[in-house]
Design a protein around this motif. Structure first.
Motif, PDB file in Angstrom:
ATOM      1  N   PHE A   1       0.831  -1.201   0.000  1.00  0.00           N
ATOM      2  CA  PHE A   1       0.000   0.000   0.000  1.00  0.00           C
ATOM      3  C   PHE A   1       0.863   1.247   0.000  1.00  0.00           C
ATOM      4  CE2 PHE A   1      -3.829  -2.299   0.466  1.00  0.00           C
ATOM      5  CZ  PHE A   1      -4.888  -1.414   0.370  1.00  0.00           C
ATOM      6  N   ALA A   2       1.946   1.226   0.782  1.00  0.00           N
ATOM      7  CA  ALA A   2       2.825   2.391   0.885  1.00  0.00           C
ATOM      8  C   ALA A   2       3.516   2.701  -0.439  1.00  0.00           C
ATOM      9  CB  ALA A   2       3.869   2.170   1.976  1.00  0.00           C
ATOM     10  N   ALA A   3       3.662   1.680  -1.304  1.00  0.00           N
ATOM     11  CA  ALA A   3       4.297   1.888  -2.608  1.00  0.00           C
ATOM     12  C   ALA A   3       3.393   2.645  -3.575  1.00  0.00           C
ATOM     13  CB  ALA A   3       4.699   0.542  -3.213  1.00  0.00           C
ATOM     14  N   ARG A   4       2.088   2.747  -3.248  1.00  0.00           N
ATOM     15  CA  ARG A   4       1.111   3.510  -4.034  1.00  0.00           C
ATOM     16  C   ARG A   4       1.089   3.093  -5.503  1.00  0.00           C
ATOM     17  NH1 ARG A   4      -0.664   7.279  -0.654  1.00  0.00           N
ATOM     18  NH2 ARG A   4       0.661   7.810   1.130  1.00  0.00           N
ATOM     19  N   LEU A   5       0.929   1.806  -5.720  1.00  0.00           N
ATOM     20  CA  LEU A   5       0.840   1.264  -7.069  1.00  0.00           C
ATOM     21  C   LEU A   5      -0.615   1.201  -7.510  1.00  0.00           C
ATOM     22  CD1 LEU A   5       3.269  -1.745  -6.468  1.00  0.00           C
ATOM     23  CD2 LEU A   5       3.860   0.457  -7.493  1.00  0.00           C
ATOM     24  N   ASP A   6      -0.827   0.936  -8.788  1.00  0.00           N
ATOM     25  CA  ASP A   6      -2.194   0.708  -9.270  1.00  0.00           C
ATOM     26  C   ASP A   6      -2.765  -0.526  -8.561  1.00  0.00           C
ATOM     27  OD1 ASP A   6      -2.107   2.832 -10.991  1.00  0.00           O
ATOM     28  OD2 ASP A   6      -1.371   1.645 -12.691  1.00  0.00           O
ATOM     29  N   PRO A   7      -4.067  -0.564  -8.336  1.00  0.00           N
ATOM     30  CA  PRO A   7      -4.670  -1.701  -7.624  1.00  0.00           C
ATOM     31  C   PRO A   7      -4.302  -3.060  -8.221  1.00  0.00           C
ATOM     32  CG  PRO A   7      -6.258   0.049  -7.828  1.00  0.00           C
ATOM     33  CD  PRO A   7      -5.067   0.486  -8.624  1.00  0.00           C
ATOM     34  N   LEU A   8      -4.357  -3.182  -9.548  1.00  0.00           N
ATOM     35  CA  LEU A   8      -4.031  -4.457 -10.180  1.00  0.00           C
ATOM     36  C   LEU A   8      -2.569  -4.818  -9.970  1.00  0.00           C
ATOM     37  CD1 LEU A   8      -4.804  -6.866 -11.916  1.00  0.00           C
ATOM     38  CD2 LEU A   8      -4.337  -5.483 -13.953  1.00  0.00           C
ATOM     39  N   VAL A   9      -1.689  -3.831 -10.074  1.00  0.00           N
ATOM     40  CA  VAL A   9      -0.256  -4.077  -9.854  1.00  0.00           C
ATOM     41  C   VAL A   9      -0.007  -4.466  -8.404  1.00  0.00           C
ATOM     42  CG1 VAL A   9       2.061  -3.066  -9.958  1.00  0.00           C
ATOM     43  CG2 VAL A   9       0.372  -2.492 -11.709  1.00  0.00           C
ATOM     44  N   SER A  10      -0.703  -3.832  -7.481  1.00  0.00           N
ATOM     45  CA  SER A  10      -0.577  -4.179  -6.057  1.00  0.00           C
ATOM     46  C   SER A  10      -0.995  -5.625  -5.822  1.00  0.00           C
ATOM     47  CB  SER A  10      -1.443  -3.242  -5.210  1.00  0.00           C
ATOM     48  OG  SER A  10      -0.982  -1.923  -5.292  1.00  0.00           O
ATOM     49  N   LEU A  11      -2.122  -6.016  -6.446  1.00  0.00           N
ATOM     50  CA  LEU A  11      -2.606  -7.389  -6.310  1.00  0.00           C
ATOM     51  C   LEU A  11      -1.591  -8.382  -6.860  1.00  0.00           C
ATOM     52  CD1 LEU A  11      -4.774  -9.510  -5.698  1.00  0.00           C
ATOM     53  CD2 LEU A  11      -5.793  -8.988  -7.937  1.00  0.00           C
ATOM     54  N   LEU A  12      -1.037  -8.076  -8.029  1.00  0.00           N
ATOM     55  CA  LEU A  12      -0.051  -8.970  -8.638  1.00  0.00           C
ATOM     56  C   LEU A  12       1.200  -9.084  -7.778  1.00  0.00           C
ATOM     57  CD1 LEU A  12      -0.360  -7.954 -12.413  1.00  0.00           C
ATOM     58  CD2 LEU A  12      -1.196 -10.047 -11.305  1.00  0.00           C
ATOM     59  N   ASN A  13       1.605  -7.987  -7.167  1.00  0.00           N
ATOM     60  CA  ASN A  13       2.772  -8.019  -6.278  1.00  0.00           C
ATOM     61  C   ASN A  13       2.497  -8.877  -5.046  1.00  0.00           C
ATOM     62  OD1 ASN A  13       5.306  -6.133  -6.808  1.00  0.00           O
ATOM     63  ND2 ASN A  13       3.527  -5.150  -7.740  1.00  0.00           N
ATOM     64  N   TYR A  14       1.286  -8.785  -4.518  1.00  0.00           N
ATOM     65  CA  TYR A  14       0.961  -9.602  -3.339  1.00  0.00           C
ATOM     66  C   TYR A  14       0.871 -11.080  -3.706  1.00  0.00           C
ATOM     67  CZ  TYR A  14      -1.135 -11.248   0.954  1.00  0.00           C
ATOM     68  OH  TYR A  14      -1.360 -11.945   2.121  1.00  0.00           O
ATOM     69  N   LEU A  15       0.302 -11.392  -4.869  1.00  0.00           N
ATOM     70  CA  LEU A  15       0.242 -12.790  -5.317  1.00  0.00           C
ATOM     71  C   LEU A  15       1.645 -13.343  -5.537  1.00  0.00           C
ATOM     72  CD1 LEU A  15      -2.747 -12.661  -7.850  1.00  0.00           C
ATOM     73  CD2 LEU A  15      -2.745 -13.577  -5.510  1.00  0.00           C
ATOM     74  N   LEU A  16       2.542 -12.517  -6.074  1.00  0.00           N
ATOM     75  CA  LEU A  16       3.930 -12.939  -6.249  1.00  0.00           C
ATOM     76  C   LEU A  16       4.596 -13.158  -4.903  1.00  0.00           C
ATOM     77  CD1 LEU A  16       6.384 -13.504  -8.024  1.00  0.00           C
ATOM     78  CD2 LEU A  16       6.833 -11.027  -8.077  1.00  0.00           C
ATOM     79  N   PHE A  17       4.274 -12.313  -3.932  1.00  0.00           N
ATOM     80  CA  PHE A  17       4.794 -12.466  -2.570  1.00  0.00           C
ATOM     81  C   PHE A  17       4.390 -13.827  -1.998  1.00  0.00           C
ATOM     82  CE2 PHE A  17       3.952 -11.977   2.021  1.00  0.00           C
ATOM     83  CZ  PHE A  17       5.226 -11.658   2.470  1.00  0.00           C
ATOM     84  N   ILE A  18       3.118 -14.188  -2.153  1.00  0.00           N
ATOM     85  CA  ILE A  18       2.633 -15.481  -1.667  1.00  0.00           C
ATOM     86  C   ILE A  18       3.360 -16.625  -2.378  1.00  0.00           C
ATOM     87  CG2 ILE A  18       0.629 -17.035  -1.551  1.00  0.00           C
ATOM     88  CD1 ILE A  18      -1.133 -14.577  -1.226  1.00  0.00           C
ATOM     89  N   LEU A  19       3.497 -16.506  -3.690  1.00  0.00           N
ATOM     90  CA  LEU A  19       4.154 -17.546  -4.475  1.00  0.00           C
ATOM     91  C   LEU A  19       5.595 -17.758  -4.019  1.00  0.00           C
ATOM     92  CD1 LEU A  19       4.020 -19.515  -6.869  1.00  0.00           C
ATOM     93  CD2 LEU A  19       4.739 -17.633  -8.358  1.00  0.00           C
ATOM     94  N   LEU A  20       6.296 -16.680  -3.741  1.00  0.00           N
ATOM     95  CA  LEU A  20       7.692 -16.797  -3.299  1.00  0.00           C
ATOM     96  C   LEU A  20       7.780 -17.424  -1.908  1.00  0.00           C
ATOM     97  CD1 LEU A  20       9.180 -13.402  -4.562  1.00  0.00           C
ATOM     98  CD2 LEU A  20       9.582 -15.705  -5.481  1.00  0.00           C
ATOM     99  N   VAL A  21       6.849 -17.079  -1.029  1.00  0.00           N
ATOM    100  CA  VAL A  21       6.834 -17.687   0.307  1.00  0.00           C
ATOM    101  C   VAL A  21       6.605 -19.192   0.205  1.00  0.00           C
ATOM    102  CG1 VAL A  21       5.588 -17.800   2.503  1.00  0.00           C
ATOM    103  CG2 VAL A  21       6.099 -15.570   1.470  1.00  0.00           C
ATOM    104  N   MET A  22       5.750 -19.592  -0.734  1.00  0.00           N
ATOM    105  CA  MET A  22       5.412 -21.003  -0.903  1.00  0.00           C
ATOM    106  C   MET A  22       6.362 -21.743  -1.849  1.00  0.00           C
ATOM    107  SD  MET A  22       2.657 -21.646   0.926  1.00  0.00           S
ATOM    108  CE  MET A  22       3.337 -20.559   2.176  1.00  0.00           C
ATOM    109  N   ALA A  23       7.327 -21.039  -2.437  1.00  0.00           N
ATOM    110  CA  ALA A  23       8.165 -21.619  -3.493  1.00  0.00           C
ATOM    111  C   ALA A  23       8.898 -22.868  -3.045  1.00  0.00           C
ATOM    112  CB  ALA A  23       9.158 -20.571  -3.999  1.00  0.00           C
ATOM    113  N   LEU A  24       9.464 -22.851  -1.840  1.00  0.00           N
ATOM    114  CA  LEU A  24      10.217 -24.013  -1.365  1.00  0.00           C
ATOM    115  C   LEU A  24       9.308 -25.227  -1.206  1.00  0.00           C
ATOM    116  CD1 LEU A  24      12.866 -25.222  -0.444  1.00  0.00           C
ATOM    117  CD2 LEU A  24      12.438 -24.303   1.856  1.00  0.00           C
TER     118      LEU A  24
END
Length: 227
Positions: free
Chosen positions: A148-171
């Motif tokens: 949220f603090a990065a002030r990205l577009d809503p869709l870009v924010s969502l994609l960044n959060y989904l990527l965050f989840i994917l990286l946490v689960m990557a192992l």
């Protein structure tokens, strides 16, 4: 964007290095429905992160917590969350030193039922294991706050959060992929990994808690001080 991920990557590592849940995954890969159970377990954890993330995002939207532009550095709420994470992880490190049970430890009767787990039970295990972990809530809250603090577009924010989840689960996904590709040949690797994690679990957890605890605590204090 680069600055966002420089802040998110320590959270990814702190959330991904979880010997207890890796041991649970390996045990599920020895169950009767190995692939289905392990995927359901990992999916349960990912679902928990999605639910928490959307809940925090809704709260931030409704409260307008990031509506006002900050001058420089992370917003105060992010800095405070860093301090909270640091204190929480260092307190958990103290519990490890005194051999007290961490909330990431599976229930005592859990191991006796693993062989008969269904995908539904495995999913529930992954979902609830993160749900009852206070530090996972704070990690997720901090990740959402950073996005949220990065002030990205809503869709870009969502994609960044989904990527965050994917990286946490990557192992977790990597271990499952190894099992799927190698089949029975992966058993030796999984047994060695299981033994190593069991032998050094307390040491690994202690290093993670102390290392990341100090990192987040110092980062938060410096941010609050305006450095």
């Amino acid at each position: 964007m680069n600055e966002l991920w420089l802040n998110l990557l320590p959270l990814v590592l702190a959330m991904a290095i979880t010997p207890g849940r890796l041991i649970a995954l390996i045990l599920l890969l020895h169950s009767k429905k190995a692939v289905a159970n392990s995927l359901a377990f990992t999916g349960g954890m990912a679902s928990n992160m999605l639910i928490e993330g959307f809940a925090f995002a809704l709260i931030f939207n409704l409260t307008g917590a990031f509506a006002v532009e900050g001058s420089d550095g992370p917003p105060a709420i992010v800095a405070i969350l860093y301090v909270v994470i640091g204190v929480l992880m260092l307190s958990m490190a103290a519990k490890q030193i005194f051999h007290k049970e961490d909330e990431d430890t599976a229930p005592p009767d859990w191991l006796t039922k693993i062989d008969t787990f269904t995908p539904g039970q495995s999913y529930k295990l992954g979902l609830t294991w993160l749900f009852i972990s206070p530090k996972q809530w704070v990690f997720t809250l901090t990740a959402v706050a950073l996005i949220f603090a990065a002030r990205l577009d809503p869709l870009v924010s969502l994609l960044n959060y989904l990527l965050f989840i994917l990286l946490v689960m990557a192992l977790f996904f990597l271990i499952i992929l190894i099992y799927i590709v190698l089949g029975e040949r992966a058993q030796g690797f999984l047994e060695r990994l299981f033994s190593w994690l069991k032998q050094y679990m307390q040491t690994i957890v202690l290093i993670v808690f102390v290392g990341f605890g100090l990192y987040f605590l110092v980062k938060g204090i410096l941010a609050l001080a305006g450095w």
